[in-house]
Design a protein around this motif. Structure first.
Motif: not given
Length: 43
Positions: A1-15
Motif C-alpha cells: 500500500m505504501c508503494i501505491e500511496t506514495f509512489g516509492f519503490g520497494k527498496t525505498k519503502s523498506v528503508s
C-alpha cells in the motif's frame, strides 16, 4: 500500500519503514506478504 500511496519503490519503502522502526515510531506486525505496520504507543 505504501508503494501505491506514495509512489516509492520497494527498496525505498523498506528503508523508510526500517528507519521509523529504529526511531521507535512504528512497530512491525506479521511477516512476509502479511506484514503491516502500526504506530508505536507512547509509554
Amino acid at each position: 500500500m505504501c508503494i501505491e500511496t506514495f509512489g516509492f519503490g520497494k527498496t525505498k519503502s523498506v528503508s523508510i519503514f526500517n528507519k521509523l522502526m529504529k526511531l521507535g515510531l512504528i512497530k512491525k506486525v506479521g511477516s512476509g506478504s502479511k506484514t503491516s505496520y502500526i504506530l508505536a504507543s507512547e509509554d
